[in-house]
Design an enzyme around this catalytic site. Structure first.
Site, short mmCIF file in Angstrom:
data_model
loop_
_atom_site.label_atom_id
_atom_site.label_comp_id
_atom_site.label_asym_id
_atom_site.label_seq_id
_atom_site.Cartn_x
_atom_site.Cartn_y
_atom_site.Cartn_z
N CYS A 1 0.84 -1.19 0.00
CA CYS A 1 0.00 0.00 0.00
C CYS A 1 0.88 1.25 0.00
O CYS A 1 1.69 1.44 0.89
CB CYS A 1 -0.91 0.00 1.22
SG CYS A 1 -1.85 1.51 1.33
N CYS B 1 -1.55 6.96 6.19
CA CYS B 1 -2.93 6.68 6.56
C CYS B 1 -3.02 6.09 7.96
O CYS B 1 -3.76 6.58 8.81
CB CYS B 1 -3.56 5.76 5.52
SG CYS B 1 -5.06 4.93 6.02
N CYS C 1 -4.21 0.64 8.59
CA CYS C 1 -3.81 -0.77 8.64
C CYS C 1 -2.51 -0.89 9.42
O CYS C 1 -1.44 -0.60 8.90
CB CYS C 1 -3.60 -1.32 7.24
SG CYS C 1 -5.09 -1.40 6.26
N CYS D 1 -7.59 1.79 -2.01
CA CYS D 1 -7.31 1.21 -0.69
C CYS D 1 -7.35 -0.31 -0.82
O CYS D 1 -8.22 -0.86 -1.49
CB CYS D 1 -8.35 1.70 0.31
SG CYS D 1 -8.33 0.79 1.86
N GLN E 1 -22.15 -5.68 10.11
CA GLN E 1 -20.75 -6.13 10.02
C GLN E 1 -20.13 -5.66 8.70
O GLN E 1 -20.75 -5.79 7.65
CB GLN E 1 -20.70 -7.65 10.10
CG GLN E 1 -21.14 -8.19 11.44
CD GLN E 1 -20.08 -8.07 12.51
OE1 GLN E 1 -18.93 -7.74 12.22
NE2 GLN E 1 -20.46 -8.29 13.74
N TYR F 1 -26.31 -8.09 23.77
CA TYR F 1 -25.55 -7.13 22.95
C TYR F 1 -25.79 -7.48 21.47
O TYR F 1 -24.85 -7.68 20.71
CB TYR F 1 -24.06 -7.19 23.27
CG TYR F 1 -23.72 -7.06 24.74
CD1 TYR F 1 -23.46 -5.81 25.29
CD2 TYR F 1 -23.64 -8.18 25.57
CE1 TYR F 1 -23.14 -5.68 26.64
CE2 TYR F 1 -23.32 -8.06 26.91
CZ TYR F 1 -23.06 -6.81 27.44
OH TYR F 1 -22.73 -6.70 28.77
N GLU G 1 -30.45 -5.17 23.35
CA GLU G 1 -29.51 -4.22 22.72
C GLU G 1 -29.79 -2.83 23.30
O GLU G 1 -30.92 -2.40 23.39
CB GLU G 1 -29.73 -4.26 21.21
CG GLU G 1 -29.21 -3.08 20.42
CD GLU G 1 -27.71 -2.86 20.53
OE1 GLU G 1 -26.95 -3.82 20.42
OE2 GLU G 1 -27.32 -1.68 20.74
N ASP H 1 -22.01 -10.80 22.91
CA ASP H 1 -21.09 -10.16 21.97
C ASP H 1 -20.92 -8.69 22.36
O ASP H 1 -21.35 -7.79 21.64
CB ASP H 1 -21.69 -10.29 20.55
CG ASP H 1 -20.76 -9.75 19.48
OD1 ASP H 1 -19.58 -9.46 19.76
OD2 ASP H 1 -21.21 -9.63 18.31
N CYS I 1 -14.36 -8.78 20.68
CA CYS I 1 -13.44 -8.12 19.76
C CYS I 1 -12.25 -7.57 20.53
O CYS I 1 -11.53 -6.72 20.04
CB CYS I 1 -14.15 -7.03 18.98
SG CYS I 1 -14.99 -5.84 20.02
N1 SAH Z 1 -24.00 -8.92 18.00
C1 SAH Z 1 -24.05 -7.82 17.08
C2 SAH Z 1 -23.49 -6.50 17.66
C3 SAH Z 1 -22.24 -6.57 18.47
S1 SAH Z 1 -21.49 -5.00 18.83
C4 SAH Z 1 -23.41 -8.18 15.76
O1 SAH Z 1 -22.77 -9.20 15.63
O2 SAH Z 1 -23.59 -7.44 14.78
C5 SAH Z 1 -21.96 -4.71 20.49
C6 SAH Z 1 -23.35 -4.15 20.67
O3 SAH Z 1 -23.60 -4.00 22.06
C7 SAH Z 1 -23.57 -2.77 20.05
O4 SAH Z 1 -24.68 -2.85 19.19
C8 SAH Z 1 -23.89 -1.86 21.27
O5 SAH Z 1 -24.87 -0.88 20.98
C9 SAH Z 1 -24.42 -2.86 22.27
N2 SAH Z 1 -24.31 -2.50 23.70
C10 SAH Z 1 -23.35 -1.74 24.31
N3 SAH Z 1 -23.56 -1.70 25.64
C11 SAH Z 1 -24.67 -2.43 25.90
C12 SAH Z 1 -25.39 -2.75 27.10
N4 SAH Z 1 -24.99 -2.32 28.29
N5 SAH Z 1 -26.49 -3.54 26.99
C13 SAH Z 1 -26.91 -3.98 25.77
N6 SAH Z 1 -26.26 -3.71 24.61
C14 SAH Z 1 -25.16 -2.94 24.67
#
Ligand code: SAH
Length: 387
Positions: free
Chosen positions: A13, A19, A22, A95, A219, A248, A269, A317, A344
């Site tokens: 790149c 940038c 990455c 990119c 995603q 989440y 959520e 998540d 993550c």
């Molecule tokens: N599982 C989904 C999103 C994961 S990202 C996917 O795979 O696409 C994490 C998510 O948690 C975000 O959407 C964020 O808004 C949410 N979040 C953050 N804090 C939270 C809480 N205290 N309770 C519920 N959701 C929450």
């Protein structure tokens, strides 16, 4: 880190230094995977076995969401990426991780601007019109969305501008004008006008159809997201009877993908717009055994258990900061048979695993998945069962 090596196709790149998007630009893809594997091993290896990371066959141009910033530089319009943690615009034409079709659309927006007398936004003088272009591609459907982000709602010949763009790019199934008047580094503002098409595109993931608008949470690497979800759902060992919590849940992708193998699914959520999108996604896919709620995951789990509706399986998540103590306590107090933790950030995941494994859970195995080649981001799944 090792010496600079070229990518699998021998490309390098030209913007890498300026940038900064990455961080692993200097490593061959197989070395990036080795580095990520070692990070997960270091953080999570003391809890359970770590399976080999699932990498991409072709790790280039995987980003299906592309954002380009616009600015005037010496009287010319430049588009590109803001240098990480600074305010310097790096002109970027090609990119390596962004979708190529999306980049062609951005370049043509820039080329059309003089003809329509659309000026780039000058941040210092707070003058001019076009601030950003955001393009999204439905990975499986090939539909494209372009959002033109303008400083003012008065955008010269906006409909004709959109038509000209669609004529050049028939793969664009929708174009919107987004107005962002704020002094902010956020790309999108809250005002949106549909200029062409329905205002959203669709994509398919795990056999389900999802609606994606400019501001939707979705995603950015759908093929790897599909592998991540399938691995996580496999690790949940569902038999078709379980009551499952998707904590989440974002727009409900994981819970909906799991719903055909579960008795019932509840998703929670914090962001109300995402929770609403999740309900819409359930309805449009005729999923009848899933319900989505806006609220805090910890409170929701505690209340559900107090109301006599505990869960057999929890899929979680959380964001980079990890789960709240309240959520983890609620898991341990309500005692789901299995927990599948998608993270993550292996550091906060390790912290949360320490809590869960000292309060009645046993970690079984870990499965890292590379969602973001060339960046240092690491995604990892851990399955746990009640000891
Ligand atoms: N599982 C989904 C999103 C994961 S990202 C996917 O795979 O696409 C994490 C998510 O948690 C975000 O959407 C964020 O808004 C949410 N979040 C953050 N804090 C939270 C809480 N205290 N309770 C519920 N959701 C929450």
């Amino acid at each position: 880190m090792r010496a600079a090596v070229q990518t699998p196709r021998g490309e390098r790149c030209p913007y890498a230094k300026k940038c900064g998007g990455c961080q692993m630009q200097n490593l061959r893809y197989e070395d990036q995977l080795r580095w990520k594997q070692a990070q997960v091993q270091r953080q999570i290896g003391r809890f359970c076995r770590v399976q080999p990371i699932l990498g991409m066959e072709n790790p280039l141009h995987y980003r299906c969401k592309v954002q380009a910033a616009f600015a005037p530089v010496h009287g010319r319009t430049v588009s590109g990426i803001y240098q990480s943690s600074s305010h310097i615009l790096v002109p970027v034409e090609h990119c390596m991780i962004e979708d190529e079709g999306a980049q062609r659309i951005v370049a043509d927006v820039r080329r059309l601007m003089p003809k329509f007398r659309v000026t780039p936004f000058d941040e210092d003088a707070r003058r001019g019109v076009l601030r950003h272009v955001l393009v999204r591609r439905g990975w499986a459907t090939g539909q494209y969305l372009a959002a033109i982000v303008s400083f003012t709602p008065v955008f010269p010949s906006k409909r004709r501008f959109a038509e000209a763009l669609v004529r050049l790019h028939p793969e664009l199934t929708t174009v919107v004008l987004n107005v962002n008047r704020q002094r902010t580094s956020m790309v999108l503002g809250s005002e949106e006008h549909v200029l062409y098409g329905p205002g959203f595109i669709e994509d398919e993931l795990c056999g389900l159809r999802f609606r994606i608008s400019a501001s939707s949470f979705y995603q950015v690497n759908p093929p790897q997201a599909e592998r991540l979800y399938r691995a996580a759902i496999g690790m949940a060992q569902l038999t078709g009877k379980e009551s499952v919590l998707d904590a989440y849940c974002g727009v409900g992708t994981i819970g909906l993908a799991a719903s055909s193998q579960a008795g019932r699914v509840a998703g929670v959520e914090l962001n109300p717009a995402a929770a609403r999108d999740a309900s819409g996604n359930a309805r449009r896919n005729n999923v009848r055994n899933a319900r989505f709620f806006a609220g805090d995951a910890g409170e929701f789990l505690r209340d559900a258990a107090a109301g006599g509706e505990p869960f057999d399986v929890v899929l979680m998540d959380p964001p980079r900061a990890g789960a709240s103590r309240e959520f983890l306590e609620a898991v341990c107090a309500t005692g789901p048979r299995r927990v599948v933790y998608i993270s993550c950030n292996p550091e906060t995941q390790a912290r949360d695993l320490r809590f869960l494994t000292s309060h009645g859970y046993r970690a079984e195995r870990a499965q890292p998945v590379d969602m973001f080649p060339f960046t240092h981001h690491i995604e990892n799944i851990v399955s746990l069962s009640r000891a």
